[in-house]
Enzyme design. Structure first.
Site, PDB file in Angstrom:
ATOM      1  N   GLY A  46       0.778  -1.199   0.018  1.00 11.58           N
ATOM      2  CA  GLY A  46      -0.078   0.105  -0.001  1.00 11.58           C
ATOM      3  C   GLY A  46       0.874   1.318  -0.042  1.00 11.58           C
ATOM      4  O   GLY A  46       0.299   2.262  -0.554  1.00 11.58           O
ATOM      5  N   GLU A 101       4.418   3.968   5.838  1.00 10.53           N
ATOM      6  CA  GLU A 101       3.124   3.288   5.912  1.00 10.53           C
ATOM      7  C   GLU A 101       2.166   3.837   4.917  1.00 10.53           C
ATOM      8  O   GLU A 101       2.185   5.238   4.865  1.00 10.53           O
ATOM      9  CB  GLU A 101       2.698   3.297   7.429  1.00 10.53           C
ATOM     10  CG  GLU A 101       2.925   1.913   8.061  1.00 10.53           C
ATOM     11  CD  GLU A 101       2.158   0.616   7.606  1.00 10.53           C
ATOM     12  OE1 GLU A 101       1.306   0.615   6.548  1.00 10.53           O
ATOM     13  OE2 GLU A 101       1.857  -0.264   8.392  1.00 10.53           O
ATOM     14  N   ASP A 102       1.008   3.212   4.523  1.00  8.14           N
ATOM     15  CA  ASP A 102      -0.025   3.866   3.912  1.00  8.14           C
ATOM     16  C   ASP A 102      -1.044   4.358   4.984  1.00  8.14           C
ATOM     17  O   ASP A 102      -1.433   5.569   4.815  1.00  8.14           O
ATOM     18  CB  ASP A 102      -0.492   2.682   2.705  1.00  8.14           C
ATOM     19  CG  ASP A 102      -1.042   1.650   3.332  1.00  8.14           C
ATOM     20  OD1 ASP A 102      -0.818   1.297   4.445  1.00  8.14           O
ATOM     21  OD2 ASP A 102      -1.544   0.889   2.580  1.00  8.14           O
ATOM     22  N   ASP A 105      -4.645   2.004  10.900  1.00 10.45           N
ATOM     23  CA  ASP A 105      -5.975   1.753  11.179  1.00 10.45           C
ATOM     24  C   ASP A 105      -6.085   1.407  12.776  1.00 10.45           C
ATOM     25  O   ASP A 105      -5.897   1.980  13.681  1.00 10.45           O
ATOM     26  CB  ASP A 105      -6.728   0.741  10.226  1.00 10.45           C
ATOM     27  CG  ASP A 105      -7.974   0.781  10.573  1.00 10.45           C
ATOM     28  OD1 ASP A 105      -8.627   1.120  11.056  1.00 10.45           O
ATOM     29  OD2 ASP A 105      -8.562  -0.129   9.378  1.00 10.45           O
ATOM     30  N   PHE A 154     -13.719   2.916   4.707  1.00  8.97           N
ATOM     31  CA  PHE A 154     -12.832   2.337   3.586  1.00  8.97           C
ATOM     32  C   PHE A 154     -12.345   3.062   2.597  1.00  8.97           C
ATOM     33  O   PHE A 154     -13.393   3.649   2.046  1.00  8.97           O
ATOM     34  CB  PHE A 154     -13.145   0.841   3.220  1.00  8.97           C
ATOM     35  CG  PHE A 154     -11.952   0.013   3.028  1.00  8.97           C
ATOM     36  CD1 PHE A 154     -11.416  -0.760   4.084  1.00  8.97           C
ATOM     37  CD2 PHE A 154     -11.447  -0.194   1.688  1.00  8.97           C
ATOM     38  CE1 PHE A 154     -10.478  -1.643   3.690  1.00  8.97           C
ATOM     39  CE2 PHE A 154     -10.603  -0.952   1.485  1.00  8.97           C
ATOM     40  CZ  PHE A 154      -9.837  -1.848   2.481  1.00  8.97           C
ATOM     41  N   VAL A 155     -11.019   3.326   2.239  1.00 11.87           N
ATOM     42  CA  VAL A 155     -10.651   4.224   1.120  1.00 11.87           C
ATOM     43  C   VAL A 155      -9.685   3.396   0.181  1.00 11.87           C
ATOM     44  O   VAL A 155      -9.163   2.508   0.568  1.00 11.87           O
ATOM     45  CB  VAL A 155      -9.986   5.496   1.645  1.00 11.87           C
ATOM     46  CG1 VAL A 155     -10.636   6.267   2.769  1.00 11.87           C
ATOM     47  CG2 VAL A 155      -8.427   5.146   2.534  1.00 11.87           C
ATOM     48  N   ASP A 161      -5.721  -0.407  -1.926  1.00 11.46           N
ATOM     49  CA  ASP A 161      -6.464  -1.488  -2.539  1.00 11.46           C
ATOM     50  C   ASP A 161      -7.715  -1.964  -2.030  1.00 11.46           C
ATOM     51  O   ASP A 161      -7.935  -1.781  -0.877  1.00 11.46           O
ATOM     52  CB  ASP A 161      -5.621  -2.483  -3.280  1.00 11.46           C
ATOM     53  CG  ASP A 161      -5.343  -3.466  -1.873  1.00 11.46           C
ATOM     54  OD1 ASP A 161      -5.072  -2.975  -0.701  1.00 11.46           O
ATOM     55  OD2 ASP A 161      -5.634  -4.773  -2.306  1.00 11.46           O
ATOM     56  N   ARG A 167      -5.142   0.650  -6.801  1.00 12.69           N
ATOM     57  CA  ARG A 167      -3.993   1.158  -6.356  1.00 12.69           C
ATOM     58  C   ARG A 167      -3.318   2.281  -7.035  1.00 12.69           C
ATOM     59  O   ARG A 167      -2.766   3.200  -6.858  1.00 12.69           O
ATOM     60  CB  ARG A 167      -2.869   0.241  -6.111  1.00 12.69           C
ATOM     61  CG  ARG A 167      -3.117  -0.887  -5.296  1.00 12.69           C
ATOM     62  CD  ARG A 167      -1.702  -1.785  -5.047  1.00 12.69           C
ATOM     63  NE  ARG A 167      -1.948  -2.917  -4.314  1.00 12.69           N
ATOM     64  CZ  ARG A 167      -1.789  -3.066  -3.112  1.00 12.69           C
ATOM     65  NH1 ARG A 167      -1.731  -2.011  -2.143  1.00 12.69           N
ATOM     66  NH2 ARG A 167      -2.121  -4.350  -2.385  1.00 12.69           N
TER      67      ARG A 167
END
Ligand code: IMP
Length: 181
Positions: A46, A101-102, A105, A154-155, A161, A167
């Site tokens: 990600g 990091e992406d 959460d 959720f994105v 993805d 992506r």
């Protein structure tokens, strides 16, 4: 066409907004790591877009390595178990490591990665994430650099993805699952 996909919802962060913030973080890292050659550790998959743009915004001799973990399987919910899929090639001993990091959460992935990387004797270890949930305990998790804080939905896009899709969107959008999909 990807752009006509009904699962791609509202644009939450435009290409321009993302690029401007990434440049800001790059400038900040350039100042804070001056005189050093930090090792950027990209968490696959990600964070690959963020790593690419951020590394080009840092005016220092950075090095790059990749680590891959899996906690989501193929759904949009965490499995609760983090698994190392690909380890680093570079020795971390004495290095100034920036973990890229992406999204943070629940923090499960980050806690696992931090434990694993700290055990390898780096000189320093900081975390830089493009996104963080409003609910995430960033202080407790030791996250120093955050691009944007977002709510719980959720994105997708800019590296993030669903089942390996979306992506390659330049922007970040909400994910709108279709009942008949
Ligand atoms: P955590 O372990 O619960 O903090 O989850 C972190 C990982 O879950 C991220 O690195 C992403 O790969 C994935 N993830 C969490 N939320 C999203 C999302 O909204 N879209 C895409 N991936 C997500």
């Amino acid at each position: 066409m990807l752009s006509a996909d009904p699962c791609i919802g509202e644009v939450l962060l435009s290409d321009e907004q993302i690029q401007a913030r990434v440049r800001e973080i790059g400038e900040q890292l350039t100042i804070e790591y001056a005189g050093r050659a930090p090792l950027m550790v990209c968490v696959l998959r990600g964070a690959y877009s963020f790593l690419t743009d951020l590394s080009r915004s840092i005016d220092l001799p950075v090095e790059i390595d990749f680590i891959a973990v899996s906690s989501y399987g193929s759904s949009t919910r965490t499995s609760g178990v983090v698994r190392l899929v690909k380890d680093l090639d570079v020795d971390l001993t004495g290095r100034d490591v920036i973990l890229i990091e992406d999204i943070v959460d629940t923090g499960l992935t980050l806690r696992y990665l931090r434990r694993s990387l700290e055990a390898r004797g780096p000189n320093s270890l900081e975390v830089c994430t493009l996104l963080a949930r409003e609910s995430a305990d960033l202080e407790g998790l030791g996250v120093k650099y955050v691009g944007f804080t977002i709510p719980g939905d959720f994105v997708i896009g800019y590296g993030l993805d669903v089942d390996e899709r979306y992506r390659n969107l330049r922007y970040l959008a909400s994910y709108e699952p279709q009942d008949d999909a």
